[in-house]
Design an enzyme around this catalytic site. Structure first.
Site, mmCIF file in Angstrom:
data_model
loop_
_atom_site.group_PDB
_atom_site.id
_atom_site.type_symbol
_atom_site.label_atom_id
_atom_site.label_comp_id
_atom_site.label_asym_id
_atom_site.label_seq_id
_atom_site.Cartn_x
_atom_site.Cartn_y
_atom_site.Cartn_z
ATOM 1 C CG ASP A 176 43.396 81.473 49.739
ATOM 2 O OD1 ASP A 176 43.628 82.334 50.915
ATOM 3 O OD2 ASP A 176 44.648 80.967 49.282
ATOM 4 C CB ILE A 182 43.237 88.000 43.723
ATOM 5 C CG1 ILE A 182 41.848 87.411 43.233
ATOM 6 C CG2 ILE A 182 44.304 88.115 43.098
ATOM 7 C CD1 ILE A 182 41.421 88.512 42.209
ATOM 8 C CG HIS A 183 47.124 85.013 48.058
ATOM 9 N ND1 HIS A 183 48.178 84.155 47.909
ATOM 10 C CD2 HIS A 183 46.006 84.321 48.307
ATOM 11 C CE1 HIS A 183 47.412 82.965 48.026
ATOM 12 N NE2 HIS A 183 46.021 82.975 48.216
ATOM 13 N N GLY A 184 49.738 85.971 45.888
ATOM 14 C CA GLY A 184 50.550 85.770 44.991
ATOM 15 C C GLY A 184 50.484 83.893 44.610
ATOM 16 C CB ILE A 226 48.650 85.812 40.758
ATOM 17 C CG1 ILE A 226 47.662 86.847 41.396
ATOM 18 C CG2 ILE A 226 49.292 86.433 39.596
ATOM 19 C CD1 ILE A 226 48.048 88.101 41.819
#
Length: 163
Positions: free
Chosen positions: A10, A14-16, A19
């Site tokens: 991806d 680290i993104h919504g 997470i």
């Protein structure tokens, strides 16, 4: 001994969704980002560490360092969620000795020279060659953006790419 419970490509790292959804599915206590360039940028390392969910450690290693740590059983304890920015970084890590059973493609951007094969996943000839190499090495590859929606097999993606 560490247990790799999830591996995902991806480009946003680290993104919504990572997470709130994928890290829970991975049951991860640690996110290991594998990227040769990112680990050299101390500012970005700090940003990604701060972006992680509470209770989840973040580490960033080059492809070679991640493979070496895996082979030496030096990735720590607990469940690890591997994140890769690119398909090429996955191949580099696997060729260096990192063992993956599964790989999920969830965010490969549509750029010049790439063909969209699935929502948020666009491939080029190099990606196809690398994915084919990984599949031949025994990695089960799927494409899936969010857990609530159906995914696509690599075979389906390659058929669409070649059409």
């Amino acid at each position: 001994m560490a247990n790799i419970t999830f591996a995902r490509v991806d480009h946003r790292l680290i993104h919504g969704q990572v997470i709130t959804k994928w890290s829970k599915i991975a049951r991860a206590q640690k996110i290991l980002i594998v990227d040769d360039i990112l680990g050299q940028d101390s500012f970005m390392v700090d940003i990604y560490k701060m972006a992680a969910p509470s209770g989840i450690d973040v580490d960033i290693k080059s492809a070679q360092a991640a493979a070496d740590a895996y082979k030496a059983d030096d990735l720590g304890d607990g469940n690890i969620f591997l994140l890769f920015k690119s398909i090429q970084m996955v191949r580099k890590a696997v060729d260096a000795g990192l063992e993956l059973k599964t790989l999920q493609l969830g965010g490969v951007p549509s750029e010049s020279g790439r063909k969209i094969v699935f929502q948020a996943v666009a491939l080029n000839d190099e990606d196809v060659a690398d994915l084919t190499h990984l599949a031949e090495a025994g990695v089960d590859i799927t494409l899936q953006v969010v857990p609530e929606e159906s995914g696509m097999t690599l075979a389906e993606a390659l058929k669409k790419y070649n059409s």
